[in-house]
Motif scaffolding. Structure first.
Motif, PDB file in Angstrom:
ATOM      1  N   GLY A  59      -2.388  -4.756  24.713  1.00 16.99           N
ATOM      2  CA  GLY A  59      -1.341  -3.821  24.312  1.00 16.99           C
ATOM      3  C   GLY A  59      -1.108  -3.698  22.828  1.00 16.99           C
ATOM      4  N   ALA A  60      -1.895  -4.379  22.004  1.00 19.66           N
ATOM      5  CA  ALA A  60      -1.689  -4.339  20.553  1.00 19.66           C
ATOM      6  C   ALA A  60      -2.182  -3.021  19.958  1.00 19.66           C
ATOM      7  CB  ALA A  60      -2.418  -5.499  19.891  1.00 19.66           C
ATOM      8  N   GLU A  61      -1.559  -2.627  18.854  1.00 22.72           N
ATOM      9  CA  GLU A  61      -1.971  -1.425  18.127  1.00 22.72           C
ATOM     10  C   GLU A  61      -3.381  -1.589  17.594  1.00 22.72           C
ATOM     11  OE1 GLU A  61      -0.753   1.027  14.031  1.00 22.72           O
ATOM     12  OE2 GLU A  61       0.363  -0.755  14.666  1.00 22.72           O
ATOM     13  N   LYS A  62      -4.162  -0.510  17.582  1.00 25.63           N
ATOM     14  CA  LYS A  62      -5.535  -0.547  17.104  1.00 25.63           C
ATOM     15  C   LYS A  62      -5.687   0.228  15.794  1.00 25.63           C
ATOM     16  CE  LYS A  62      -7.091  -2.809  20.670  1.00 25.63           C
ATOM     17  NZ  LYS A  62      -7.598  -4.203  20.542  1.00 25.63           N
ATOM     18  N   SER A  63      -6.728  -0.115  15.038  1.00 23.14           N
ATOM     19  CA  SER A  63      -7.031   0.597  13.790  1.00 23.14           C
ATOM     20  C   SER A  63      -7.542   2.001  14.095  1.00 23.14           C
ATOM     21  CB  SER A  63      -8.082  -0.163  12.985  1.00 23.14           C
ATOM     22  OG  SER A  63      -7.606  -1.415  12.576  1.00 23.14           O
ATOM     23  N   LYS A  64      -7.460   2.882  13.108  1.00 22.68           N
ATOM     24  CA  LYS A  64      -7.918   4.258  13.246  1.00 22.68           C
ATOM     25  C   LYS A  64      -9.184   4.484  12.430  1.00 22.68           C
ATOM     26  CE  LYS A  64      -3.141   5.854  13.851  1.00 22.68           C
ATOM     27  NZ  LYS A  64      -2.060   6.729  13.318  1.00 22.68           N
ATOM     28  N   ASP A  67     -12.378   2.098  11.987  1.00 24.01           N
ATOM     29  CA  ASP A  67     -12.347   0.804  11.305  1.00 24.01           C
ATOM     30  C   ASP A  67     -12.073  -0.320  12.311  1.00 24.01           C
ATOM     31  OD1 ASP A  67     -12.645   2.290   9.045  1.00 24.01           O
ATOM     32  OD2 ASP A  67     -10.631   1.932   8.256  1.00 24.01           O
ATOM     33  N   THR A  68     -12.457  -1.533  11.937  1.00 22.19           N
ATOM     34  CA  THR A  68     -12.213  -2.699  12.780  1.00 22.19           C
ATOM     35  C   THR A  68     -11.679  -3.842  11.923  1.00 22.19           C
ATOM     36  OG1 THR A  68     -14.043  -2.089  14.252  1.00 22.19           O
ATOM     37  CG2 THR A  68     -13.210  -4.335  14.417  1.00 22.19           C
ATOM     38  N   ASN A  69     -10.532  -4.399  12.309  1.00 21.69           N
ATOM     39  CA  ASN A  69      -9.968  -5.578  11.648  1.00 21.69           C
ATOM     40  C   ASN A  69     -10.084  -6.767  12.588  1.00 21.69           C
ATOM     41  OD1 ASN A  69      -9.178  -4.141   9.357  1.00 21.69           O
ATOM     42  ND2 ASN A  69      -7.179  -3.626  10.234  1.00 21.69           N
ATOM     43  N   ILE A  70     -10.721  -7.824  12.110  1.00 22.45           N
ATOM     44  CA  ILE A  70     -10.947  -9.015  12.920  1.00 22.45           C
ATOM     45  C   ILE A  70     -10.277 -10.199  12.239  1.00 22.45           C
ATOM     46  CG2 ILE A  70     -12.690 -10.549  13.929  1.00 22.45           C
ATOM     47  CD1 ILE A  70     -14.656  -8.124  13.515  1.00 22.45           C
ATOM     48  N   LEU A  71      -9.427 -10.898  12.970  1.00 23.85           N
ATOM     49  CA  LEU A  71      -8.777 -12.083  12.428  1.00 23.85           C
ATOM     50  C   LEU A  71      -9.562 -13.316  12.858  1.00 23.85           C
ATOM     51  CD1 LEU A  71      -6.418 -13.361  10.890  1.00 23.85           C
ATOM     52  CD2 LEU A  71      -5.176 -13.491  13.071  1.00 23.85           C
ATOM     53  N   LEU A  72     -10.020 -14.076  11.884  1.00 20.37           N
ATOM     54  CA  LEU A  72     -10.747 -15.314  12.130  1.00 20.37           C
ATOM     55  C   LEU A  72      -9.767 -16.477  11.974  1.00 20.37           C
ATOM     56  CD1 LEU A  72     -13.912 -14.476  10.014  1.00 20.37           C
ATOM     57  CD2 LEU A  72     -13.480 -13.996  12.425  1.00 20.37           C
ATOM     58  N   ILE A  73      -9.647 -17.270  13.030  1.00 25.24           N
ATOM     59  CA  ILE A  73      -8.661 -18.355  13.075  1.00 25.24           C
ATOM     60  C   ILE A  73      -9.383 -19.689  13.212  1.00 25.24           C
ATOM     61  CG2 ILE A  73      -6.686 -19.340  14.310  1.00 25.24           C
ATOM     62  CD1 ILE A  73      -6.153 -16.553  15.458  1.00 25.24           C
ATOM     63  N   GLY A  74      -9.095 -20.610  12.311  1.00 24.22           N
ATOM     64  CA  GLY A  74      -9.652 -21.955  12.403  1.00 24.22           C
ATOM     65  C   GLY A  74      -8.541 -22.957  12.640  1.00 24.22           C
ATOM     66  N   LEU A  75      -8.575 -23.639  13.795  1.00 25.07           N
ATOM     67  CA  LEU A  75      -7.512 -24.586  14.140  1.00 25.07           C
ATOM     68  C   LEU A  75      -7.810 -25.986  13.632  1.00 25.07           C
ATOM     69  CD1 LEU A  75      -6.462 -23.774  17.809  1.00 25.07           C
ATOM     70  CD2 LEU A  75      -5.450 -22.978  15.681  1.00 25.07           C
ATOM     71  N   ASP A  76      -6.761 -26.650  13.167  1.00 28.43           N
ATOM     72  CA  ASP A  76      -6.873 -28.041  12.720  1.00 28.43           C
ATOM     73  C   ASP A  76      -6.567 -28.952  13.900  1.00 28.43           C
ATOM     74  OD1 ASP A  76      -7.208 -30.169  10.999  1.00 28.43           O
ATOM     75  OD2 ASP A  76      -5.122 -30.198  10.406  1.00 28.43           O
ATOM     76  N   ARG A 185      -0.346 -10.048  11.383  1.00 24.94           N
ATOM     77  CA  ARG A 185      -0.249  -8.584  11.440  1.00 24.94           C
ATOM     78  C   ARG A 185       1.005  -8.093  10.720  1.00 24.94           C
ATOM     79  NH1 ARG A 185      -0.612  -7.678  17.008  1.00 24.94           N
ATOM     80  NH2 ARG A 185       1.615  -8.117  17.129  1.00 24.94           N
ATOM     81  N   ASP A 186       2.136  -8.749  10.958  1.00 25.83           N
ATOM     82  CA  ASP A 186       3.373  -8.337  10.296  1.00 25.83           C
ATOM     83  C   ASP A 186       3.319  -8.605   8.796  1.00 25.83           C
ATOM     84  OD1 ASP A 186       4.241  -7.680  12.818  1.00 25.83           O
ATOM     85  OD2 ASP A 186       5.649  -9.350  13.012  1.00 25.83           O
ATOM     86  N   PHE A 187       2.708  -9.708   8.399  1.00 24.69           N
ATOM     87  CA  PHE A 187       2.629 -10.080   6.991  1.00 24.69           C
ATOM     88  C   PHE A 187       1.750  -9.115   6.210  1.00 24.69           C
ATOM     89  CE2 PHE A 187       0.593 -13.169   3.826  1.00 24.69           C
ATOM     90  CZ  PHE A 187       1.614 -13.028   2.901  1.00 24.69           C
ATOM     91  N   VAL A 192      -4.503  -5.647  14.060  1.00 24.45           N
ATOM     92  CA  VAL A 192      -5.580  -6.603  14.305  1.00 24.45           C
ATOM     93  C   VAL A 192      -6.267  -6.159  15.596  1.00 24.45           C
ATOM     94  CG1 VAL A 192      -6.186  -8.991  14.847  1.00 24.45           C
ATOM     95  CG2 VAL A 192      -4.427  -8.511  13.133  1.00 24.45           C
ATOM     96  N   ASP A 193      -7.524  -5.745  15.492  1.00 25.83           N
ATOM     97  CA  ASP A 193      -8.248  -5.203  16.642  1.00 25.83           C
ATOM     98  C   ASP A 193      -8.888  -6.292  17.497  1.00 25.83           C
ATOM     99  OD1 ASP A 193      -8.115  -2.216  15.912  1.00 25.83           O
ATOM    100  OD2 ASP A 193      -8.943  -3.129  14.101  1.00 25.83           O
ATOM    101  N   HIS A 194      -9.384  -7.333  16.837  1.00 31.51           N
ATOM    102  CA  HIS A 194     -10.046  -8.425  17.548  1.00 31.51           C
ATOM    103  C   HIS A 194      -9.761  -9.731  16.809  1.00 31.51           C
ATOM    104  CE1 HIS A 194     -12.165  -5.502  19.965  1.00 31.51           C
ATOM    105  NE2 HIS A 194     -12.615  -4.915  18.891  1.00 31.51           N
ATOM    106  N   PHE A 195     -10.014 -10.852  17.498  1.00 32.03           N
ATOM    107  CA  PHE A 195      -9.896 -12.141  16.823  1.00 32.03           C
ATOM    108  C   PHE A 195     -10.961 -13.087  17.357  1.00 32.03           C
ATOM    109  CE2 PHE A 195      -7.740 -13.400  20.677  1.00 32.03           C
ATOM    110  CZ  PHE A 195      -7.990 -14.769  20.779  1.00 32.03           C
ATOM    111  N   ALA A 196     -11.271 -14.093  16.553  1.00 28.39           N
ATOM    112  CA  ALA A 196     -12.181 -15.172  16.952  1.00 28.39           C
ATOM    113  C   ALA A 196     -11.557 -16.477  16.506  1.00 28.39           C
ATOM    114  CB  ALA A 196     -13.560 -14.985  16.310  1.00 28.39           C
ATOM    115  N   GLU A 197     -11.506 -17.435  17.423  1.00 21.64           N
ATOM    116  CA  GLU A 197     -10.889 -18.740  17.154  1.00 21.64           C
ATOM    117  C   GLU A 197     -11.964 -19.820  17.251  1.00 21.64           C
ATOM    118  OE1 GLU A 197      -7.280 -19.801  19.465  1.00 21.64           O
ATOM    119  OE2 GLU A 197      -8.442 -21.555  20.086  1.00 21.64           O
ATOM    120  N   LEU A 198     -11.976 -20.710  16.288  1.00 22.80           N
ATOM    121  CA  LEU A 198     -12.974 -21.779  16.238  1.00 22.80           C
ATOM    122  C   LEU A 198     -12.298 -23.127  16.025  1.00 22.80           C
ATOM    123  CD1 LEU A 198     -16.129 -22.328  16.073  1.00 22.80           C
ATOM    124  CD2 LEU A 198     -15.812 -22.279  13.609  1.00 22.80           C
ATOM    125  N   ASN A 199     -12.729 -24.142  16.745  1.00 20.83           N
ATOM    126  CA  ASN A 199     -12.201 -25.496  16.567  1.00 20.83           C
ATOM    127  C   ASN A 199     -12.958 -26.240  15.476  1.00 20.83           C
ATOM    128  OD1 ASN A 199     -10.143 -25.295  18.381  1.00 20.83           O
ATOM    129  ND2 ASN A 199     -11.119 -26.482  19.983  1.00 20.83           N
TER     130      ASN A 199
END
Length: 406
Positions: A59-64, A67-76, A185-187, A192-199
């Motif tokens: 349900g999140a808003e998508k880019s127009k 374009d594609t915005n991908i958030l890369l998340i690295g967890l500690d 996204r708010d900041f 944010v169209d997609h995300f990838a999370e890595l440990n």
């Protein structure tokens, strides 16, 4: 069965390819999606079908404009995707301490913008200690959004009588992902169209799967906390060295901000290695990389990786402009060090760089421009002279296209 298929199957069954994962950051998913050879599409279908998926973006808003915005998340985190402790032998290799430390802070946050017109991609690193509004919590370090939401969700489930540890971990992490994405996204003021999370262990596994990652250092470093011990100049890091490289902050002039540069350098090196090592035309190398993704990466459900890779030609050859978002000054809040930032300035900077009218030739932002008043809720101390400026595309290179960092 053909010799090719027998060889590939044998490689996939080797125990060394099935090591359990450790911590999260995100970078591998971007590296996995940078280029691909036409003959390997069937393997990417296999990857897309089996990689860990999440509903955090439903349900999140998508880019127009394509374009594609991908958030890369690295967890500690020193735990696997089921919340289980990593084996001691794995922790020893990671030089990351006990499974009981680390929590679920998002110590790496990178927004990767891939333009729909095929122009140069841009990556924006968000310093982990930026003091921002976290939905449902108030202002805090941006890295905490994941862990705070995870703990809150698990508490709610426990109050309802849920005792299954795996269900608590699964639903807690989904809440953490949704909160972290919403906070970024708010900041930044963009979808944010997609995300990838890595440990944490993902850095280790990725570097080993690639046969090492090339980096370049301006000076020699030695840090007993992260295990970083490297000479100056260009070099190739194995899995253990790569993890130490991206985790080091002690002994660096810019501290956490210099660690952000290390993460960018690792991503640039991994991307270059993917392109130069024939990974996508070598079935054995490709299978090793796919096994890493299946172990260590979580993405949003429904992300069509095949379509994205066809779009992401601007990423090949390391054609990504890296920028670290500016920090106005340093301060203190509830006894913790924070980065004081100008929210509106950040939004303007992002809009200028990747908005519909942004030019592909736009330079890196000036980290020293502008100033802000006091930040509500933050008790500030006398800051250093000024935070280091954001890196620009003119970062010195080792001659092989790899940016040299301190």
């Amino acid at each position: 069965m053909s010799a090719h298929r027998r060889k590939t199957t044998t490689r996939r069954r080797r125990p060394s390819r099935r090591r359990r994962l450790g911590r999260t950051l995100l970078v591998a998913a971007c590296a996995l999606a940078v280029t691909a050879g036409g003959g390997a599409w069937y393997l990417y279908r296999d990857l897309a079908a089996e990689i860990g998926s999440s509903k955090a973006l439903e349900g999140a808003e998508k880019s127009k404009f394509g374009d594609t915005n991908i958030l890369l998340i690295g967890l500690d985190s020193r735990r696997d995707q089921n919340g289980e402790k990593l084996p001691e032998e794995v922790l020893d290799q990671l030089h990351a301490g006990s499974s009981d430390i680390g929590g679920y802070n998002a110590n790496t946050l990178i927004l990767l913008h891939v333009p729909g017109d095929g122009s140069r991609a841009k990556a924006f690193s968000v310093p982990r200690d930026d003091f921002v509004a976290i939905p449902g919590h108030g202002k805090d370090k941006i890295k905490k959004a994941y862990g705070l939401a995870k703990a809150r969700k698990e508490g709610q489930l426990a109050a309802q009588g849920v005792k299954d540890s795996r269900q608590l971990e699964r639903e807690g992490r989904e809440a953490g992902r949704a909160a972290q994405i919403a906070t970024v996204r708010d900041f930044l003021g963009v979808p944010v169209d997609h995300f990838a999370e890595l440990n944490l262990a993902g850095f280790y596994h990725l570097a080993d799967a690639l046969g090492g990652v090339p980096v370049c250092l301006n000076r020699a470093v030695k840090d007993p906390y992260s295990g970083a011990d490297f000479p100056a100049g260009p070099q190739t890091l194995d899995g253990r060295q790569s993890l130490a490289f991206v985790r080091q902050r002690h002994g660096l002039a810019g501290g956490d901000l210099d660690r952000t540069k290390r993460q960018q350098a690792f991503l640039a090196g991994a991307t270059k290695k993917l392109n130069s090592a024939g990974t996508f035309t070598d079935p054995v190398k490709l299978m090793r990389l796919i096994d890493v993704a299946k172990q260590d990466v979580v993405t949003d459900q429904g992300w069509d990786l095949l379509s994205f890779m066809k779009q992401a030609k601007s990423l090949s050859g390391g054609r990504v402009q890296f920028t670290t978002l500016p920090v106005e000054r340093f301060g203190r809040n509830l006894g913790e060090d924070i980065n004081v930032v100008d929210d509106m300035k950040i939004k303007r900077l992002i809009a200028e760089q990747i908005g519909p009218k942004a030019s592909a030739s736009t330079g890196a932002p000036d980290a020293e421009a502008g100033s802000t008043g006091s930040t509500p809720g933050a008790r500030e101390t006398a800051p250093p002279p000024s935070p280091p400026p954001s890196p620009s595309p003119s970062t010195p290179e080792d001659g092989g296209g790899i940016p040299c960092v301190d």
